[in-house]
Scaffold this active site. Structure first.
Site, PDB file in Angstrom:
ATOM      1  N   GLY A 133      33.157 -18.999  31.534  1.00  0.00           N
ATOM      2  CA  GLY A 133      32.346 -18.902  30.315  1.00  0.00           C
ATOM      3  C   GLY A 133      30.862 -18.961  30.611  1.00  0.00           C
TER       4      GLY A 133
ATOM      5  N   GLY B 238      28.200 -18.532  28.383  1.00  0.00           N
ATOM      6  CA  GLY B 238      27.488 -18.524  27.106  1.00  0.00           C
ATOM      7  C   GLY B 238      26.196 -19.309  27.241  1.00  0.00           C
TER       8      GLY B 238
ATOM      9  N   LYS C 140      31.356 -36.773  11.175  1.00  0.00           N
ATOM     10  CA  LYS C 140      31.475 -35.314  11.208  1.00  0.00           C
ATOM     11  C   LYS C 140      31.684 -34.840   9.785  1.00  0.00           C
ATOM     12  CE  LYS C 140      31.847 -31.927  14.341  1.00  0.00           C
ATOM     13  NZ  LYS C 140      31.193 -31.776  15.635  1.00  0.00           N
TER      14      LYS C 140
ATOM     15  N   VAL D  65      25.529 -22.491  27.437  1.00  0.00           N
ATOM     16  CA  VAL D  65      25.508 -23.558  28.450  1.00  0.00           C
ATOM     17  C   VAL D  65      25.850 -22.993  29.829  1.00  0.00           C
ATOM     18  CG1 VAL D  65      26.414 -25.803  29.145  1.00  0.00           C
ATOM     19  CG2 VAL D  65      26.193 -25.258  26.715  1.00  0.00           C
TER      20      VAL D  65
HETATM   21  P1  NAD Z   1      28.975 -20.061  23.688  1.00  0.00           P
HETATM   22  O1  NAD Z   1      29.781 -19.573  22.541  1.00  0.00           O
HETATM   23  O2  NAD Z   1      27.537 -19.697  23.782  1.00  0.00           O
HETATM   24  O3  NAD Z   1      29.654 -19.597  25.075  1.00  0.00           O
HETATM   25  C1  NAD Z   1      31.018 -19.556  25.302  1.00  0.00           C
HETATM   26  C2  NAD Z   1      31.253 -18.407  26.279  1.00  0.00           C
HETATM   27  O4  NAD Z   1      32.626 -18.427  26.680  1.00  0.00           O
HETATM   28  C3  NAD Z   1      30.984 -17.026  25.669  1.00  0.00           C
HETATM   29  O5  NAD Z   1      30.139 -16.278  26.534  1.00  0.00           O
HETATM   30  C4  NAD Z   1      32.372 -16.414  25.550  1.00  0.00           C
HETATM   31  O6  NAD Z   1      32.371 -14.999  25.690  1.00  0.00           O
HETATM   32  C5  NAD Z   1      33.086 -17.082  26.706  1.00  0.00           C
HETATM   33  N1  NAD Z   1      34.536 -17.089  26.631  1.00  0.00           N
HETATM   34  C6  NAD Z   1      35.336 -17.225  25.546  1.00  0.00           C
HETATM   35  N2  NAD Z   1      36.639 -17.176  25.913  1.00  0.00           N
HETATM   36  C7  NAD Z   1      36.653 -17.029  27.262  1.00  0.00           C
HETATM   37  C8  NAD Z   1      37.677 -16.928  28.228  1.00  0.00           C
HETATM   38  N3  NAD Z   1      38.976 -16.965  27.893  1.00  0.00           N
HETATM   39  N4  NAD Z   1      37.335 -16.813  29.536  1.00  0.00           N
HETATM   40  C9  NAD Z   1      36.037 -16.760  29.904  1.00  0.00           C
HETATM   41  N5  NAD Z   1      35.017 -16.837  29.016  1.00  0.00           N
HETATM   42  C10 NAD Z   1      35.321 -16.965  27.719  1.00  0.00           C
HETATM   43  O7  NAD Z   1      29.166 -21.643  23.710  1.00  0.00           O
HETATM   44  P2  NAD Z   1      28.249 -22.727  24.431  1.00  0.00           P
HETATM   45  O8  NAD Z   1      27.263 -23.242  23.458  1.00  0.00           O
HETATM   46  O9  NAD Z   1      27.814 -22.213  25.755  1.00  0.00           O
HETATM   47  O10 NAD Z   1      29.323 -23.899  24.643  1.00  0.00           O
HETATM   48  C11 NAD Z   1      30.328 -23.801  25.633  1.00  0.00           C
HETATM   49  C12 NAD Z   1      31.286 -24.960  25.488  1.00  0.00           C
HETATM   50  O11 NAD Z   1      30.573 -26.184  25.622  1.00  0.00           O
HETATM   51  C13 NAD Z   1      31.986 -25.045  24.132  1.00  0.00           C
HETATM   52  O12 NAD Z   1      33.277 -25.574  24.314  1.00  0.00           O
HETATM   53  C14 NAD Z   1      31.124 -26.035  23.359  1.00  0.00           C
HETATM   54  O13 NAD Z   1      31.860 -26.683  22.345  1.00  0.00           O
HETATM   55  C15 NAD Z   1      30.734 -27.004  24.464  1.00  0.00           C
HETATM   56  N6  NAD Z   1      29.490 -27.723  24.204  1.00  0.00           N
HETATM   57  C16 NAD Z   1      28.326 -27.044  24.006  1.00  0.00           C
HETATM   58  C17 NAD Z   1      27.155 -27.751  23.786  1.00  0.00           C
HETATM   59  C18 NAD Z   1      25.850 -27.037  23.584  1.00  0.00           C
HETATM   60  O14 NAD Z   1      24.789 -27.672  23.666  1.00  0.00           O
HETATM   61  N7  NAD Z   1      25.848 -25.734  23.342  1.00  0.00           N
HETATM   62  C19 NAD Z   1      27.155 -29.158  23.765  1.00  0.00           C
HETATM   63  C20 NAD Z   1      28.369 -29.842  24.002  1.00  0.00           C
HETATM   64  C21 NAD Z   1      29.519 -29.100  24.218  1.00  0.00           C
END
Ligand code: NAD
Length: 354
Positions: free
Chosen positions: A189, A191, A89, A193
């Protein structure tokens, strides 16, 4: 790489890594103000791979703590997905809103180039695919690009597919059937994913309860998938078969676990267990927890294909299906030994590293 990579003002220095880590390297560049660290936790399975985070750490010790913790996590995540990659990292110390520039990212790229392939970088918090494009101007040891022959782009749909398969596997283990018809899934959440996962679950016949701090996201889920919307602080209290944390890390605190009404926890968020006691607390509450770094491994599979220059979709599908197989292995051993799944997951991965 090109002249910019060799003709560099970036000064790198080996620091003493913590016990159990292979390397810790610091870089400084007076011209751009770059101050960055790379931690290589393990090269046992192949070159180290893991993203670059930019954050305004108050002290160098905080940055070292974070980069080492995250690089160890990547060793486990890469091994869980059975990828020929080790764990690493990087962090850039600074405010991504005010201190990031193309020149800074190129200086960071020259730093990565000097590690000569021991570490591959990609985007993480505070760093975008556009930033990685600047890194790629000066080094080949970069992934998460949006253009180019093996560019992997946004990993979120692949991550969501891995979560979906692991969720079905968890139901199969716990209930004897992975049929999602009428199953209630509470998603925290929506977002990149979470929304993609919601679509897959809806398609498979599940009923959704959703929450997000973003009103637009919940409205889309309501309109597109007939989801029931609840306030962010209500999602834990919902009667559901599965709770899917897809927002921030640390969602599973002692209080959250006491409030949970779901039988299973399967979600995308990183580092879901708030502390070391929480995995045992879930077990004591009769809740089956699918360890996060197995469940969300789809994203790194996507990035790995870019690093390994593989374009065959069958490779992606087999690695993602493998996440569910690894998860089932963990559940079986957890049952046999009466231990929490997160403990067994670590043991299983450590055996893959020996
Ligand atoms: P993102 O930032 O697109 O989505 C996160 C969502 O959570 C947002 O819509 C945000 O408004 C919402 N959120 C924040 N605080 C909240 C709360 N208290 N209650 C409800 N919703 C809330 O992130 P992502 O890319 O969708 O990733 C989501 C999680 O998965 C993260 O923890 C990330 O580290 C993990 N992750 C993502 C990937 C990937 O491919 N994107 C891969 C491995 C792990």
């Amino acid at each position: 790489m090109n002249d910019a990579a060799t003709d560099t003002s970036v000064i790198i220095r080996e620091l003493k890594p913590s016990a159990g880590y292979e390397r810790l390297v610091e870089a400084r560049d007076a011209d751009t103000g770059l101050h960055a660290l790379v931690s290589i936790h393990s090269l046992k399975r192949g070159p180290a791979a893991g993203g670059c985070r930019m954050f305004n750490y108050a002290k160098i010790e905080d940055a070292i703590y974070d980069v080492e913790r995250l690089s160890r996590g990547m060793t486990y995540k890469n091994a869980a997905a059975e990828l020929p990659l080790g764990g690493g990292k990087s962090v850039i110390i600074g405010d991504p809103k005010t201190q990031k520039s193309p020149e800074l990212m190129r200086a960071f790229g020259r730093f990565i180039d000097q590690l000569a392939g021991d570490y591959y970088t990609a985007e993480d918090v505070g760093v975008s695919p556009q930033d990685m494009a600047h890194v790629a101007e000066v080094t080949a040891y970069v992934a998460g690009l949006e253009g180019g022959e093996f560019a992997s782009g946004d990993p979120s749909p692949v991550t969501a597919r891995g979560v979906f398969l692991c969720l079905k596997q968890t139901l199969k283990h716990g209930l004897g059937s992975d049929d999602l018809t009428g199953k209630v899934i509470a998603i925290q959440g929506l977002g990149h994913v979470g929304m993609s996962l919601a679509g897959m679950l809806h398609e498979a016949g599940a009923e959704l309860i959703v929450s997000d701090i973003n009103d637009e996201a919940v409205r889309i889920a309501q309109d597109s998938f007939g989801a029931t919307v609840v306030a962010p602080d209500e999602i834990l209290h919902q009667r559901a078969d599965v709770f899917a944390p897809c927002a921030m890390g640390g969602a599973l605190t002692a209080d959250a676990i006491a409030a949970l009404k779901a039988r299973f926890v399967v979600g995308a968020a990183n580092n879901q267990l708030a502390d070391d006691t929480c995995g045992q607390r879930l077990k004591d509450a009769g809740i089956l927890y699918a360890p996060d770094y197995i469940v969300n491994g789809g994203g790194i599979v996507n990035v790995a294909m870019e690093i390994l220059k593989i374009s065959d979709p069958a490779y992606r599908e087999s690695r993602i299906a493998g996440l569910a197989t690894t998860l089932e292995d963990v559940f079986v051993r957890a049952d046999e030994t009466d231990q929490p799944p997160h403990v067994i997951a670590d043991q299983l991965i450590e055996s893959r590293l020996r």
